[in-house]
Design a protein around this motif. Structure first.
Motif, PDB file in Angstrom:
ATOM      1  N   PHE A   1      69.574  44.177  92.282  1.00 14.41           N
ATOM      2  CA  PHE A   1      70.335  44.242  91.103  1.00 14.41           C
ATOM      3  C   PHE A   1      69.983  44.502  89.724  1.00 14.41           C
ATOM      4  CE2 PHE A   1      72.734  41.841  87.632  1.00 14.41           C
ATOM      5  CZ  PHE A   1      73.597  42.264  87.366  1.00 14.41           C
ATOM      6  N   MET A   2      70.430  45.390  89.214  1.00 15.64           N
ATOM      7  CA  MET A   2      69.945  45.566  87.691  1.00 15.64           C
ATOM      8  C   MET A   2      70.854  45.602  86.691  1.00 15.64           C
ATOM      9  SD  MET A   2      66.573  46.359  88.489  1.00 15.64           S
ATOM     10  CE  MET A   2      66.164  46.919  86.818  1.00 15.64           C
ATOM     11  N   SER A   3      70.741  44.664  85.757  1.00 14.80           N
ATOM     12  CA  SER A   3      71.800  44.708  84.402  1.00 14.80           C
ATOM     13  C   SER A   3      71.689  45.878  83.939  1.00 14.80           C
ATOM     14  CB  SER A   3      71.100  43.531  83.645  1.00 14.80           C
ATOM     15  OG  SER A   3      71.561  42.248  84.396  1.00 14.80           O
ATOM     16  N   GLU A   4      73.094  46.115  83.252  1.00 14.10           N
ATOM     17  CA  GLU A   4      73.186  47.207  82.412  1.00 14.10           C
ATOM     18  C   GLU A   4      72.736  46.679  80.926  1.00 14.10           C
ATOM     19  OE1 GLU A   4      73.849  50.155  82.740  1.00 14.10           O
ATOM     20  OE2 GLU A   4      74.644  50.344  84.820  1.00 14.10           O
ATOM     21  N   SER A   5      72.188  47.871  80.191  1.00 17.19           N
ATOM     22  CA  SER A   5      71.773  47.410  78.959  1.00 17.19           C
ATOM     23  C   SER A   5      72.803  46.722  78.024  1.00 17.19           C
ATOM     24  CB  SER A   5      71.281  48.789  78.204  1.00 17.19           C
ATOM     25  OG  SER A   5      71.546  48.597  76.597  1.00 17.19           O
ATOM     26  N   ALA A   6      72.626  45.629  77.299  1.00 18.00           N
ATOM     27  CA  ALA A   6      73.463  45.172  76.579  1.00 18.00           C
ATOM     28  C   ALA A   6      74.211  45.813  75.601  1.00 18.00           C
ATOM     29  CB  ALA A   6      72.953  43.770  75.919  1.00 18.00           C
ATOM     30  N   TYR A   7      73.656  46.953  75.206  1.00 19.00           N
ATOM     31  CA  TYR A   7      74.310  48.036  74.303  1.00 19.00           C
ATOM     32  C   TYR A   7      75.247  49.138  74.967  1.00 19.00           C
ATOM     33  CZ  TYR A   7      71.031  46.436  70.773  1.00 19.00           C
ATOM     34  OH  TYR A   7      70.360  45.721  69.921  1.00 19.00           O
ATOM     35  N   LYS A   8      75.138  49.042  76.515  1.00 18.50           N
ATOM     36  CA  LYS A   8      75.946  49.747  77.327  1.00 18.50           C
ATOM     37  C   LYS A   8      77.118  49.024  77.832  1.00 18.50           C
ATOM     38  CE  LYS A   8      75.867  52.864  81.316  1.00 18.50           C
ATOM     39  NZ  LYS A   8      75.135  53.815  82.054  1.00 18.50           N
ATOM     40  N   PHE A   9      76.728  47.748  78.190  1.00 17.50           N
ATOM     41  CA  PHE A   9      77.627  46.970  78.917  1.00 17.50           C
ATOM     42  C   PHE A   9      77.755  45.662  77.774  1.00 17.50           C
ATOM     43  CE2 PHE A   9      78.831  43.018  81.311  1.00 17.50           C
ATOM     44  CZ  PHE A   9      79.990  43.277  81.746  1.00 17.50           C
ATOM     45  N   THR A  10      78.702  45.998  76.689  1.00 17.50           N
ATOM     46  CA  THR A  10      78.830  45.250  75.632  1.00 17.50           C
ATOM     47  C   THR A  10      79.808  44.092  75.845  1.00 17.50           C
ATOM     48  OG1 THR A  10      80.704  46.647  74.708  1.00 17.50           O
ATOM     49  CG2 THR A  10      78.303  47.371  74.197  1.00 17.50           C
ATOM     50  N   ALA A  11      80.202  43.516  76.785  1.00 17.21           N
ATOM     51  CA  ALA A  11      81.039  42.564  76.953  1.00 17.21           C
ATOM     52  C   ALA A  11      80.567  41.319  76.133  1.00 17.21           C
ATOM     53  CB  ALA A  11      81.326  41.865  78.300  1.00 17.21           C
ATOM     54  N   PHE A  12      79.209  41.059  76.011  1.00 15.69           N
ATOM     55  CA  PHE A  12      78.659  40.030  75.353  1.00 15.69           C
ATOM     56  C   PHE A  12      77.865  40.503  74.005  1.00 15.69           C
ATOM     57  CE2 PHE A  12      79.234  38.455  79.884  1.00 15.69           C
ATOM     58  CZ  PHE A  12      79.808  37.388  79.786  1.00 15.69           C
ATOM     59  N   ASN A  13      78.050  41.737  73.611  1.00 19.84           N
ATOM     60  CA  ASN A  13      77.364  42.243  72.644  1.00 19.84           C
ATOM     61  C   ASN A  13      75.760  42.218  72.882  1.00 19.84           C
ATOM     62  OD1 ASN A  13      77.553  43.278  69.944  1.00 19.84           O
ATOM     63  ND2 ASN A  13      78.464  41.450  69.023  1.00 19.84           N
ATOM     64  N   GLY A  14      75.120  42.772  71.988  1.00 18.43           N
ATOM     65  CA  GLY A  14      73.605  43.081  72.110  1.00 18.43           C
ATOM     66  C   GLY A  14      72.803  42.691  71.171  1.00 18.43           C
ATOM     67  N   GLY A  15      71.400  42.908  71.068  1.00 18.44           N
ATOM     68  CA  GLY A  15      70.638  42.577  69.839  1.00 18.44           C
ATOM     69  C   GLY A  15      70.498  41.108  69.414  1.00 18.44           C
ATOM     70  N   PRO A  16      70.530  41.122  68.152  1.00 15.22           N
ATOM     71  CA  PRO A  16      70.430  40.056  67.613  1.00 15.22           C
ATOM     72  C   PRO A  16      71.890  39.232  67.483  1.00 15.22           C
ATOM     73  CG  PRO A  16      70.223  41.731  65.856  1.00 15.22           C
ATOM     74  CD  PRO A  16      70.122  42.387  67.184  1.00 15.22           C
ATOM     75  N   ARG A  17      73.020  39.991  67.914  1.00 15.57           N
ATOM     76  CA  ARG A  17      74.273  39.413  67.938  1.00 15.57           C
ATOM     77  C   ARG A  17      74.573  38.877  69.554  1.00 15.57           C
ATOM     78  NH1 ARG A  17      75.180  38.551  63.009  1.00 15.57           N
ATOM     79  NH2 ARG A  17      75.235  40.338  61.759  1.00 15.57           N
ATOM     80  N   LEU A  18      73.679  39.022  70.476  1.00 14.75           N
ATOM     81  CA  LEU A  18      74.006  38.679  71.822  1.00 14.75           C
ATOM     82  C   LEU A  18      74.493  37.272  71.959  1.00 14.75           C
ATOM     83  CD1 LEU A  18      73.452  39.501  74.719  1.00 14.75           C
ATOM     84  CD2 LEU A  18      71.438  38.477  74.825  1.00 14.75           C
TER      85      LEU A  18
END
Length: 151
Positions: free
Chosen positions: A72-89
Motif C-alpha cells: 500500500f502506498m498513500s497518495e500525495s496529500a496534494y493529490k488526495f486532498t481529503a485531509f488537505n496537505g502541507g502545513p495545513r494537513l
C-alpha cells in the motif's frame, strides 16, 4: 498504513469546500482576475472525479489502485486532498482513520451487511458529501453464540 487504510482511503468521499481570501490582486494564466476581496473556494469532491488526475476509472471504487509492488502506498496529500496537505494537513487525519476502522469493525463483527441490489448510488453536493438517496442495506445480527465461539 495497513490494508484497512487502503480500503478506507479508496472509499473516502469527503467533499469539503475550502474557502480562503486572496491576499493580493492576482491575474491567473487564463486571464481570470482575483482582487484582494475575492473569496476562493475549491471543491475537493470535484477534484476527486477528474480524469486528468485519477485516470478514466476515477469514478470506480478500486482500493487496489493504491498498491504498488504489492504494498500500500498513500497518495500525495496534494493529490488526495481529503485531509488537505502541507502545513495545513488535518491534525485529526490519523484519528479519523482510527474511528472509521473502529466503526466498520464493530458493525461487521456484529452484523452481516446485505447491500440492496440496484439501489442508486448518487452523490449529493453539499459541504460534506452524502448519498442523495441514502444507503440502502439490511443488517442481520450475527448469532451471539458464533461471536463468542471465535474468542
Amino acid at each position: 498504513m495497513e490494508l484497512e487504510d487502503m480500503v478506507l482511503q479508496g472509499g473516502i468521499a469527503i467533499a469539503l469546500g475550502y474557502v480562503t481570501r486572496v491576499v493580493a490582486d492576482e491575474v491567473f494564466p487564463d486571464g481570470t482576475v482575483a482582487n484582494k476581496v475575492t473569496k476562493v473556494v475549491y471543491a475537493i469532491f470535484s477534484m476527486r472525479r477528474m480524469e486528468c488526475i485519477w485516470r478514466r476509472d476515477c469514478r470506480d471504487y478500486k482500493p487496489e489502485r493504491r498498491l504498488r509492488g504489492g504494498r500500500f502506498m498513500s497518495e500525495s496529500a496534494y493529490k488526495f486532498t481529503a485531509f488537505n496537505g502541507g502545513p495545513r494537513l488535518c491534525l485529526g487525519k490519523d484519528f479519523a482513520y482510527y474511528q472509521m476502522k473502529f466503526v466498520a469493525a464493530s458493525i461487521l463483527h456484529r452484523y452481516h451487511v446485505e447491500v440492496a441490489e440496484n439501489h442508486p448510488v448518487v452523490s449529493k453536493m453539499a459541504l460534506t458529501m452524502c448519498m442523495k438517496h441514502g444507503p440502502n442495506a439490511t443488517l442481520c445480527r450475527r448469532e451471539e453464540s458464533r461471536i463468542h465461539e471465535k474468542k
